[in-house]
Design a protein around this motif. Structure first.
Motif, short mmCIF file in Angstrom:
data_model
loop_
_atom_site.label_atom_id
_atom_site.label_comp_id
_atom_site.label_asym_id
_atom_site.label_seq_id
_atom_site.Cartn_x
_atom_site.Cartn_y
_atom_site.Cartn_z
N VAL A 62 8.42 -1.52 7.94
CA VAL A 62 7.64 -1.55 9.19
C VAL A 62 7.00 -2.92 9.38
CG1 VAL A 62 5.69 -0.54 10.41
CG2 VAL A 62 7.20 0.92 9.11
N LEU A 63 6.44 -3.46 8.29
CA LEU A 63 5.81 -4.77 8.39
C LEU A 63 6.84 -5.86 8.68
CD1 LEU A 63 3.21 -4.50 5.53
CD2 LEU A 63 2.72 -4.93 7.92
N LEU A 99 0.23 -12.44 10.08
CA LEU A 99 -0.52 -11.34 9.47
C LEU A 99 0.41 -10.43 8.67
CD1 LEU A 99 -3.19 -10.10 11.97
CD2 LEU A 99 -3.52 -10.75 9.61
N ALA A 100 1.56 -10.11 9.26
CA ALA A 100 2.50 -9.26 8.53
C ALA A 100 3.02 -9.99 7.30
CB ALA A 100 3.64 -8.85 9.45
N ARG A 109 0.98 -5.19 -5.16
CA ARG A 109 -0.44 -5.49 -5.30
C ARG A 109 -0.93 -5.35 -6.72
NH1 ARG A 109 -2.85 -0.16 -2.28
NH2 ARG A 109 -2.31 1.28 -3.92
N ASP A 110 -0.16 -4.67 -7.59
CA ASP A 110 -0.59 -4.55 -8.98
C ASP A 110 -0.13 -5.74 -9.81
OD1 ASP A 110 -1.78 -2.12 -8.46
OD2 ASP A 110 0.15 -1.10 -8.62
N VAL A 156 0.62 -9.87 4.32
CA VAL A 156 0.61 -8.57 3.64
C VAL A 156 1.85 -8.41 2.78
CG1 VAL A 156 0.46 -6.11 3.94
CG2 VAL A 156 -0.76 -7.59 5.49
N ALA A 192 1.73 -10.12 -0.60
CA ALA A 192 0.95 -9.45 -1.64
C ALA A 192 1.39 -8.01 -1.81
CB ALA A 192 -0.53 -9.51 -1.28
N PHE A 193 2.61 -7.68 -1.37
CA PHE A 193 2.99 -6.27 -1.33
C PHE A 193 3.01 -5.64 -2.71
CE2 PHE A 193 5.54 -2.59 -0.13
CZ PHE A 193 4.93 -2.30 1.07
N GLU A 205 5.85 1.23 4.31
CA GLU A 205 5.23 0.20 5.14
C GLU A 205 6.03 -1.11 5.11
OE1 GLU A 205 3.41 1.94 2.96
OE2 GLU A 205 1.57 2.66 3.91
#
Lengths: 477, 201
Positions: A109-110, A139-140, A149-150, A143, A146-147, A106
């Protein structure tokens, strides 16, 4: 009405990115886990193809899609910069993402979708197109911030960016609605038409809100608060992307909306731009002095650089716009080069990012030390490196526009900022060596070398950039 | 008083009343149900204005999707509303002060409001009375505004990708539906058991 093929030809880069992003998404979703490695290559290819199509010889200025979209030399210049920024960011990200185990399909793509938003933003010719482009980009970006996310820092960065970004979008929308209410149209040329003669206070209110929303995206003070935290928390390649491509798009739309929609209220916008410019230069120069983390330092550095770039806009002339465009091109090379250097800072398997980790780099790795030092000299604006010419062109425009005191403040702030850039050079060459860095891959080294050469040798042959910027600035007026 | 005016007053009264109940009901589930009632009445008001497309969209999107989603969230999350409402009396004076200030400003603004004479006639009637809202929207949405339409689609797609990227976790011990495996299952693999009623397995 011109045939549809005319509109499609002028939106070819956007179409390539839009269709390409959908194809990549399908490819990734249906072959999950097996084709991760090829998605980022394909994304780089897509961005490259879109970049090439910008050089197709099309007729000068075209307004298509019912007045929503404009294709001119200015748009093509800024789109080229944004595409280069995105392309290099994906190139830089590959090894880092794999090592941090966040190399999901992703991500490219983002990045492609964010870049598509930037291109739409750069070409926006009405308030609706502006907002849609801005939201697609933002928006992209939320995201990808925070890619990881852990990682608690990355999640914090993403959340902070999202909340503040939503607030700034709200302000921008409020401004747009005021302008639409008082001017009666959303098209930039229509607004310029409506602002001839008496200007109501409502439009000026709208202008303030729109500029505040855009200043947030450019991280201009006093809307810069998110920048250091997000730059520090986000994964480093994402920070490199944040510092390069979205800035190009935000600056482009700032220039376009001010020059094409608000020539009737020049005094009003000049006051705002002078204020944010001085404040950004001051915060970028003074707040960076105490930083120990390189990514935070680059955040303040980018705030300062956006302030310097806005000095060129204040004049509101063709010369000023040319100055800003040259500034952005050189800033792009400097930022990407510096982040390539930061991404080369790896001890064992761990990426490090503090200034202390650079100690004695001159003895451990002479070439990287030299390139990084050149970057720092250029960011500080020391001749004959490119960073000096960037500042020279914007201050030239400001002086010719009669803004002497603004130029004096700018030069003073530039002197202050030199302190922290030179401190890094001192740490590199005169401190006792710290742990040596592990070898880096060819892509990161290539970006570092190429961008260093570009800023080292800009003075030898500046005419391609300067001529392209002149033509681009001319098409805006 | 004609029928349209009568319906206007019915819809408005019920809507304001239910909107008040949304914030004052003790049970959060009742709040959501009153919210749905408010939405339905808003749809009725839109119908009176001749905006039948908006009315249907409100019923489908807000009542059908958003409010039901709220209902799920309220029922699934264990939010202690009594705790949230603590300190209500403590903040009441400040809140009341701000409320009164805003009310006075509102009265001053609305009191000084004059409508342009042309605007009164223009509002409340469709631009082209002979065609329906849906037809009028459809005529421009995919032709004049196709660029915005597609761009908005991409924005929504990005939001969807983002939500999946940030929340979807592939846990190894989670059972997932595999249609291929289900279809390939042989009759001999399936065991039939007699389960007595109300006794569980």
């Amino acid at each position: 009405m011109p045939p549809i093929s005319f509109a499609l030809a002028h939106t070819l880069p956007e179409l390539i990115l839009a269709v390409g992003a959908l194809v990549l998404l399908m490819l990734g979703a249906f072959r999950a886990g097996r084709t991760d490695w090829i998605i980022s290559e394909l994304a780089i290819g897509l961005l490259g193809v879109a970049l090439i199509t910008l050089f197709f010889p099309l007729q000068g200025v075209a307004i298509v899609w019912d007045g929503a979209f404009i294709d001119d030399a200015f748009a093509r210049f800024m789109k080229a910069l944004a595409l280069i920024g995105a392309l290099v960011s994906i190139l830089l990200s590959r090894e880092y993402m794999a090592r941090e185990k966040i190399d999901q399909f992703e991500f490219p793509v983002l990045i492609v979708l964010a870049t598509l938003g930037m291109l739409m933003l750069i070409s926006a010719q009405s308030l609706i197109a502006l907002y849609l482009g801005l939201e697609l980009m933002s928006l992209a970006l939320y995201v990808v911030a925070a890619f990881h996310r852990d990682n608690i820092r990355a999640s914090e960065a993403g959340l902070k960016y999202f909340v503040l970004g939503a607030l700034s979008s709200g302000m921008l929308l409020y401004g747009c609605s005021l302008i639409y209410g008082f001017a009666g149209t959303v098209s930039f040329t229509g607004i310029a038409e409506a602002l001839r003669g008496d200007v109501s206070i409502g439009v000026v209110f709208g202008l303030v809100f729109v500029l505040a929303g855009l200043a947030f995206k450019m991280s201009l003070a006093p809307f810069h608060m998110w920048t250091p935290d997000v730059y520090e928390g986000a994964p480093t390649p994402v920070t490199a992307f944040f510092a390069s491509a979205p800035k190009m798009a935000a600056v482009a739309i700032m220039l376009r909306i001010i020059i094409t929609a608000f020539p009737g209220i020049t005094t009003q916008w000049q006051q705002i731009i002078v204020f944010v410019s001085i404040l950004s230069m001051a915060i970028g120069s003074f707040a960076a002095i105490g930083q120990t983390n390189l990514k935070r330092l680059m955040a303040y550095s980018s705030i300062g650089h956006m302030g310097f770039a806005m000095v060129g806009l204040v004049a509101g002339t063709e010369l000023g716009v040319r100055g800003v465009l040259i500034y952005m091109a050189i800033y792009l090379a400097m930022t990407l080069g510096t982040f390539a250097a930061i991404l080369s800072m790896r001890v064992g398997d761990r990426y490090v990012e503090t200034i202390d980790d650079l100690k004695g780099l001159g003895r451990n790795n002479g070439w990287m030390a030299f390139f990084l030092a050149m970057m720092m000299f250029s960011l500080a604006g020391i001749p004959p490196l490119a960073g000096f010419f960037a500042k020279w062109y914007v201050f030239l425009a400001a002086i010719q526009g009669g803004f002497y005191w603004l130029s004096v403040i700018g030069v003073l702030m530039s002197v202050v900022s030199t302190f922290y850039y030179l401190r890094i050079v001192k740490v590199i060459y005169f401190d006792e060596p710290a742990a040596a860095f592990s070898p880096v891959n060819r892509e990161v080294t290539g970006v570092l070398v190429l961008s260093s050469l570009a800023i080292l040798l800009f003075w030898v042959y500046p005419s391609p950039i300067v001529n392209a910027a002149s033509a681009a600035a001319k098409s805006l007026f | 008083m004609n029928a349209a005016a009568a319906f206007f007053y019915i819809f408005s009264t019920v809507m304001i009343g239910s909107a008040f109940m949304v914030i004052s009901a003790r049970n959060p589930v009742h709040s959501v149900l009153f919210l749905i009632l408010a939405f339905v009445n808003a749809a009725g008001l839109f119908l009176l204005l001749g905006a039948e497309f908006l009315a249907m969209i409100i019923v489908i999107v807000y009542v059908g999707a958003v409010a039901v989603l709220f209902l799920f969230v309220v029922m699934m999350l264990d939010v202690d509303f009594a705790e949230l409402k603590q300190g209500f009396l403590q903040y009441l004076p400040v809140g009341a002060l701000i409320g009164v200030a805003v009310l006075i400003e509102l009265v001053l603004v609305v009191g000084a409001w004059t409508m342009a004479p042309a605007a009164i006639g223009a509002a409340g009637s469709p631009v082209q009375p002979d065609i329906s809202n849906t037809l009028a929207l459809g005529r421009v949405l995919y032709t004049k505004h196709v660029y915005f339409f597609q761009a908005a689609g991409l924005v929504l797609l990005t939001a969807m990708i983002g939500a999946i990227v940030l929340t979807l976790r592939h846990k190894p011990d989670v059972k997932r539906q595999d249609i291929g495996e289900q279809n390939a299952r042989d009759k001999s693999d399936v065991k039939l058991k007699k389960v007595p009623s109300r006794a569980g397995v």
